[in-house]
Motif scaffolding. Structure first.
Motif, PDB file in Angstrom:
ATOM      1  N   GLY A  44       0.775  -1.225   0.000  1.00  0.00           N
ATOM      2  CA  GLY A  44       0.000   0.000   0.000  1.00  0.00           C
ATOM      3  C   GLY A  44       0.809   1.278   0.000  1.00  0.00           C
ATOM      4  O   GLY A  44       0.229   2.369   0.020  1.00  0.00           O
ATOM      5  N   ARG A  45       2.126   1.173  -0.058  1.00  0.00           N
ATOM      6  CA  ARG A  45       2.972   2.368   0.017  1.00  0.00           C
ATOM      7  C   ARG A  45       4.005   2.383  -1.113  1.00  0.00           C
ATOM      8  O   ARG A  45       4.233   1.379  -1.771  1.00  0.00           O
ATOM      9  CB  ARG A  45       3.690   2.429   1.373  1.00  0.00           C
ATOM     10  N   PHE A  46       4.587   3.560  -1.287  1.00  0.00           N
ATOM     11  CA  PHE A  46       5.718   3.659  -2.204  1.00  0.00           C
ATOM     12  C   PHE A  46       6.948   3.131  -1.476  1.00  0.00           C
ATOM     13  O   PHE A  46       7.394   3.713  -0.471  1.00  0.00           O
ATOM     14  CB  PHE A  46       5.950   5.099  -2.640  1.00  0.00           C
ATOM     15  N   ALA A  47       7.475   2.019  -1.959  1.00  0.00           N
ATOM     16  CA  ALA A  47       8.649   1.422  -1.326  1.00  0.00           C
ATOM     17  C   ALA A  47       9.937   2.031  -1.845  1.00  0.00           C
ATOM     18  O   ALA A  47      10.945   2.104  -1.120  1.00  0.00           O
ATOM     19  CB  ALA A  47       8.654  -0.090  -1.549  1.00  0.00           C
ATOM     20  N   ALA A  48       9.927   2.472  -3.101  1.00  0.00           N
ATOM     21  CA  ALA A  48      11.127   3.063  -3.694  1.00  0.00           C
ATOM     22  C   ALA A  48      10.723   3.968  -4.840  1.00  0.00           C
ATOM     23  O   ALA A  48       9.792   3.669  -5.591  1.00  0.00           O
ATOM     24  CB  ALA A  48      12.083   1.980  -4.191  1.00  0.00           C
ATOM     25  N   VAL A  49      11.444   5.069  -4.974  1.00  0.00           N
ATOM     26  CA  VAL A  49      11.259   6.015  -6.082  1.00  0.00           C
ATOM     27  C   VAL A  49      12.646   6.539  -6.435  1.00  0.00           C
ATOM     28  O   VAL A  49      13.369   7.037  -5.564  1.00  0.00           O
ATOM     29  CB  VAL A  49      10.352   7.197  -5.678  1.00  0.00           C
ATOM     30  N   GLY A  50      13.025   6.403  -7.695  1.00  0.00           N
ATOM     31  CA  GLY A  50      14.338   6.905  -8.070  1.00  0.00           C
ATOM     32  C   GLY A  50      14.696   6.557  -9.497  1.00  0.00           C
ATOM     33  O   GLY A  50      13.864   6.027 -10.256  1.00  0.00           O
TER      34      GLY A  50
ATOM     35  N   GLY B 196      -0.049  15.479   5.295  1.00  0.00           N
ATOM     36  CA  GLY B 196       1.249  15.597   4.641  1.00  0.00           C
ATOM     37  C   GLY B 196       2.170  14.420   4.893  1.00  0.00           C
ATOM     38  O   GLY B 196       3.029  14.114   4.059  1.00  0.00           O
ATOM     39  N   ALA B 197       1.996  13.757   6.023  1.00  0.00           N
ATOM     40  CA  ALA B 197       2.820  12.585   6.330  1.00  0.00           C
ATOM     41  C   ALA B 197       2.192  11.294   5.821  1.00  0.00           C
ATOM     42  O   ALA B 197       2.741  10.203   6.035  1.00  0.00           O
ATOM     43  CB  ALA B 197       3.041  12.486   7.840  1.00  0.00           C
ATOM     44  N   VAL B 198       1.063  11.405   5.132  1.00  0.00           N
ATOM     45  CA  VAL B 198       0.332  10.230   4.667  1.00  0.00           C
ATOM     46  C   VAL B 198       0.334  10.119   3.147  1.00  0.00           C
ATOM     47  O   VAL B 198       0.583   9.047   2.588  1.00  0.00           O
ATOM     48  CB  VAL B 198      -1.127  10.263   5.172  1.00  0.00           C
ATOM     49  N   THR B 199       0.051  11.213   2.453  1.00  0.00           N
ATOM     50  CA  THR B 199      -0.200  11.150   1.018  1.00  0.00           C
ATOM     51  C   THR B 199       0.170  12.475   0.361  1.00  0.00           C
ATOM     52  O   THR B 199       0.677  13.384   1.007  1.00  0.00           O
ATOM     53  CB  THR B 199      -1.680  10.795   0.754  1.00  0.00           C
ATOM     54  N   GLY B 200      -0.058  12.570  -0.960  1.00  0.00           N
ATOM     55  CA  GLY B 200       0.125  13.825  -1.676  1.00  0.00           C
ATOM     56  C   GLY B 200       1.351  13.914  -2.539  1.00  0.00           C
ATOM     57  O   GLY B 200       1.430  14.781  -3.414  1.00  0.00           O
ATOM     58  N   ARG B 201       2.322  13.025  -2.300  1.00  0.00           N
ATOM     59  CA  ARG B 201       3.560  13.061  -3.076  1.00  0.00           C
ATOM     60  C   ARG B 201       3.974  11.641  -3.461  1.00  0.00           C
ATOM     61  O   ARG B 201       3.582  10.683  -2.809  1.00  0.00           O
ATOM     62  CB  ARG B 201       4.690  13.716  -2.264  1.00  0.00           C
ATOM     63  N   ILE B 202       4.770  11.554  -4.527  1.00  0.00           N
ATOM     64  CA  ILE B 202       5.368  10.262  -4.906  1.00  0.00           C
ATOM     65  C   ILE B 202       6.693  10.190  -4.174  1.00  0.00           C
ATOM     66  O   ILE B 202       7.714  10.717  -4.627  1.00  0.00           O
ATOM     67  CB  ILE B 202       5.573  10.163  -6.431  1.00  0.00           C
ATOM     68  N   ALA B 203       6.682   9.566  -3.001  1.00  0.00           N
ATOM     69  CA  ALA B 203       7.880   9.534  -2.162  1.00  0.00           C
ATOM     70  C   ALA B 203       7.852   8.272  -1.310  1.00  0.00           C
ATOM     71  O   ALA B 203       6.775   7.844  -0.863  1.00  0.00           O
ATOM     72  CB  ALA B 203       7.948  10.768  -1.267  1.00  0.00           C
ATOM     73  N   PRO B 204       9.012   7.660  -1.041  1.00  0.00           N
ATOM     74  CA  PRO B 204       9.053   6.441  -0.234  1.00  0.00           C
ATOM     75  C   PRO B 204       8.404   6.645   1.123  1.00  0.00           C
ATOM     76  O   PRO B 204       8.588   7.664   1.787  1.00  0.00           O
ATOM     77  CB  PRO B 204      10.556   6.162  -0.105  1.00  0.00           C
ATOM     78  N   GLY B 205       7.609   5.652   1.522  1.00  0.00           N
ATOM     79  CA  GLY B 205       6.965   5.676   2.824  1.00  0.00           C
ATOM     80  C   GLY B 205       5.558   6.219   2.824  1.00  0.00           C
ATOM     81  O   GLY B 205       4.790   5.948   3.753  1.00  0.00           O
ATOM     82  N   LEU B 206       5.211   7.011   1.807  1.00  0.00           N
ATOM     83  CA  LEU B 206       3.854   7.559   1.750  1.00  0.00           C
ATOM     84  C   LEU B 206       2.895   6.564   1.109  1.00  0.00           C
ATOM     85  O   LEU B 206       3.298   5.652   0.386  1.00  0.00           O
ATOM     86  CB  LEU B 206       3.844   8.867   0.962  1.00  0.00           C
ATOM     87  N   ALA B 207       1.612   6.761   1.391  1.00  0.00           N
ATOM     88  CA  ALA B 207       0.596   5.903   0.793  1.00  0.00           C
ATOM     89  C   ALA B 207       0.663   6.004  -0.723  1.00  0.00           C
ATOM     90  O   ALA B 207       0.848   7.091  -1.286  1.00  0.00           O
ATOM     91  CB  ALA B 207      -0.788   6.313   1.291  1.00  0.00           C
TER      92      ALA B 207
END
Length: 474
Positions: free
Chosen positions: A39-45, A364-375
């Motif tokens: 359910g989360r972004f595990a990696a982006v890069g 902001g700590a949950v969603t809204g961006r494509i970033a590791p750890g966020l939903a």
């Protein structure tokens, strides 16, 4: 890959996605990969690095596709779906004549139907999160939550806590319901509890302070509508000698937990109050276009460091048209008089409809961006359309050219929820048939009072009055 195979692949538990571009917080990036797991972004890069780190995953190539954050609707009323087209042409404060009568007449089943219909519209329009300001059908808040969960929509859901301007309603039952609502949804993957006072004038100062404090202590947002229409500002001045935002500060209801819907009629003093208290604003540009008295100075909010998101106010659930309206309202209201041709240069509206919007609504700590750890709340957007060719400035093109029809997929919490406009795991057309069978009776039963005639009647009256010798038809 054939579309049917792609939809099967996209429903996997763990995904390694290789889109043509990824919309990151600092802009679009090519040659990037995204891993979705649990359910989360595990990696982006960079694609090569991510593929090397996950050799056991089969990459899923997505040519001509932008992977971007899902949109945040910072202000919605999910239970108003049955009456959204009844507000056209109506003068200000339509809540008194349409929304309160309609919502108050709905039973639990109708609340659930209206909310599911609104949730479906939101997902189809590219919204993965909506902030619901609370239903006036107060006994049925749980029905709204269940509708959002069935649809697969992330929802900041308010419990309304009005006690009357003089505290006429007993405070303790209201506060017990508020505390129960906050506790009920803590930790839920999709429902985020919130507390609300509809407008400052319908609650005592003690209740405003206590409800806002309760929300802040729980890490939730406190919602209210302020400074939307001139008549509301004037009522506040007559009753208290203060404008609504001044009233909220005096009552101790402002702070970083506060999310103020509209704030279109704001003075320099009130802007300073918003800045100094850390309160956030939901900017609703389509509501301004359709029924407002003024435009919120959203670009000025940004310049002053006032947090804001962008909301629909239950007008139309189309995120790209909302972006267009956000820019256009600022251009007409403020850019033209000042000779400002940029009014945010596109990026401001994309940011505040995604990551900065999530910050404003407490996620902001949950969603809204494509970033590791966020939903993993995101869209797959088809770029292979004439409107996006040639592409010179993709961010600004999202504001001015992109359309809802380009949304190939909507993911919420890592799950594929919508493919090409339709849910993949529940029957939206069956819902539509049920709504169609019940909506007219539901609206007819509500004591709605409309001032403005419908379009055809308006045409009849206008043409009759304008034609020499015909007069106004009966």
């Amino acid at each position: 890959m054939p579309p049917e195979d792609l939809t099967v692949a996209l429903r996997g538990d763990t995904l390694l996605l290789l889109p043509e571009q990824v919309l990151l917080p600092d802009g679009p990036q090519a040659n990037h990969a995204v891993v979705v797991a649990e359910g989360r972004f595990a990696a982006v890069g960079p694609a090569a690095e991510v593929r090397a780190a996950y050799p056991h995953l089969t990459p899923l190539a997505l040519p001509d596709t932008l992977l971007m954050p899902g949109f945040i609707d910072a202000h919605h009323h999910l239970t108003q779906a049955f009456g959204k087209a009844l507000a056209f042409g109506e003068p200000s404060e339509i809540f008194r004549r349409i929304w309160v009568p309609l919502e108050s007449s709905l039973d639990g089943e109708l609340v659930a139907l209206a909310s599911r219909l609104a949730a479906l519209e939101s997902l189809r329009g590219g919204f993965t999160t909506v902030v619901d300001a609370g239903t006036r059908a107060e006994a049925h808040t749980d029905a709204v939550a269940e509708a959002a969960r069935i649809a697969g929509l992330r929802c900041v859901l308010a419990q309304i806590c009005n006690d009357g301007p003089d505290g006429a309603l007993p405070a303790e039952p209201i506060l017990r319901r508020a505390e129960a609502h906050l506790a009920r949804w803590q930790g839920d993957p999709l429902i985020h509890p919130s507390l609300a006072i509809s407008i400052p004038e319908v609650a005592s100062d003690a209740m405003l302070h206590r409800v806002s404090s309760l929300a802040g202590e729980a890490g939730a947002v406190f919602q209210t509508h302020v400074n939307e229409h001139l008549v509301a500002v004037e009522r506040s001045l007559v009753a208290r000698g203060q404008r609504p935002i001044e009233h909220l500060r005096e009552a101790g209801a402002l702070g970083p937990q506060a999310l103020l819907a509209h704030a279109t009629l704001v003075t320099p003093r009130e802007l300073a109050i918003l800045r100094d208290t850390g309160a956030a604003v939901a900017y609703n540009p389509v509501a301004t276009q359709w029924k407002g008295n003024a435009a919120a100075p959203a670009e000025l909010f940004s310049a002053m460091g006032i947090r804001f998101g962008i909301g629909t106010d239950a007008t139309r659930a189309d995120a790209f048209r909302l972006l267009d309206a956000a820019e256009a309202v600022q251009r007409v209201a403020f850019g033209l008089p000042a000779g400002d041709f940029s009014v945010g240069a596109g990026w401001l509206w994309v940011d505040h409809a995604t990551g900065a919007g999530a910050e404003a609504v407490g996620l902001g700590a949950v969603t809204g961006r494509i970033a590791p750890g966020l939903a993993a709340d995101f869209l797959l957007l088809d770029l292979a359309v004439p409107e996006m060719l040639p592409s010179w400035d993709l961010t600004w093109e999202l504001v001015r050219f992109a359309g809802r029809d380009q949304i190939a997929a909507v993911f919420v919490d890592g799950r594929l929820r919508v493919w090409r406009g339709w849910p993949v795991d529940w029957d939206a057309r069956a819902l539509m048939r049920e709504v169609a069978a019940r909506v007219r009776a539901a609206v007819a039963a509500a004591p709605i009072v409309r001032v403005h005639p419908r379009a055809q009647e308006h045409r009849r009256r206008s043409l009759g009055a304008d034609r020499p010798g015909e007069g106004t038809p009966e």
